[in-house]
Enzyme design. Structure first.
Site, PDB file in Angstrom:
ATOM      1  N   GLY A 111       0.817  -1.217   0.000  1.00 64.05           N
ATOM      2  CA  GLY A 111       0.000   0.000   0.000  1.00 64.05           C
ATOM      3  C   GLY A 111       0.845   1.259   0.000  1.00 64.05           C
ATOM      4  O   GLY A 111       0.536   2.233  -0.690  1.00 64.05           O
ATOM      5  N   CYS A 112       1.933   1.240   0.766  1.00 60.72           N
ATOM      6  CA  CYS A 112       2.794   2.419   0.859  1.00 60.72           C
ATOM      7  C   CYS A 112       3.539   2.669  -0.455  1.00 60.72           C
ATOM      8  O   CYS A 112       3.739   3.811  -0.856  1.00 60.72           O
ATOM      9  CB  CYS A 112       3.768   2.265   2.019  1.00 60.72           C
ATOM     10  SG  CYS A 112       2.911   2.130   3.614  1.00 60.72           S
ATOM     11  N   THR A 113       3.918   1.585  -1.120  1.00 59.98           N
ATOM     12  CA  THR A 113       4.589   1.714  -2.416  1.00 59.98           C
ATOM     13  C   THR A 113       3.615   2.281  -3.451  1.00 59.98           C
ATOM     14  O   THR A 113       3.969   3.176  -4.229  1.00 59.98           O
ATOM     15  CB  THR A 113       5.148   0.348  -2.858  1.00 59.98           C
ATOM     16  OG1 THR A 113       6.101  -0.085  -1.882  1.00 59.98           O
ATOM     17  CG2 THR A 113       5.813   0.437  -4.229  1.00 59.98           C
TER      18      THR A 113
END
Length: 158
Positions: free
Chosen positions: A48-50
């Site tokens: 998700g952060c990527t």
């Protein structure tokens, strides 16, 4: 972390400073006279952060057209941020908030449940700050798909 947030819409954000992915110190006051997006995310190099970082990367030039800088913040180390930024080719800086100063100021650390276990973690959140350092909009408990575009839309409406 039951402290109340020190940031409020319509109020000036605190003049925080922190280490960037290039191991330099960045102070928020150095970004005055520009719009600023600060987004908090749980961990470097997670799916998700990527995706979120990539969405802000892909829209970066459009944010810049509106005199807007972007900063990503998590509790990861300077070295972790440097690897993540290089691998994802991010055109903006990442703040290593290892002492949680930024997280506490923006009240983004809360209890989370992952695989049935409770822990304190960063709740994905984004803040839009005007050129005078005043908080104009916030998004908490962010869902990644379409989020960066929604922030850009809010910026262009300001």
């Amino acid at each position: 972390m039951s402290e109340t947030s020190t940031v409020k819409i319509g109020k000036r954000v605190p003049n925080l400073s922190g280490k960037t992915d290039s191991d330099t110190t960045l102070a928020l006051k150095s970004l005055r006279e520009k719009w600023l997006v600060i987004y908090f995310y749980p961990r470097d190099a997670t799916p998700g952060c990527t995706t979120e970082a990539g969405d802000f990367r892909d829209l970066h030039s459009r944010f810049r057209k509106h005199n807007c800088e972007i900063l990503g913040v998590s509790r990861d180390s300077v070295a972790s941020h440097a690897r993540f930024r290089a691998k994802q080719e991010l055109p903006f800086q990442l703040i290593a908030d290892v002492d949680e100063t930024w997280c506490k100021a923006f009240d983004v650390i809360h209890e989370k449940v992952l695989y049935g276990k409770r822990h304190l973690g960063i709740v994905r959140s984004t803040f839009l700050i005007d050129p005078q350092g005043i908080l104009r909009a916030e998004w908490r408990k962010v869902k990644v798909p379409g989020h960066a575009a929604a922030v850009l839309e809010q910026l262009t409406a300001e």
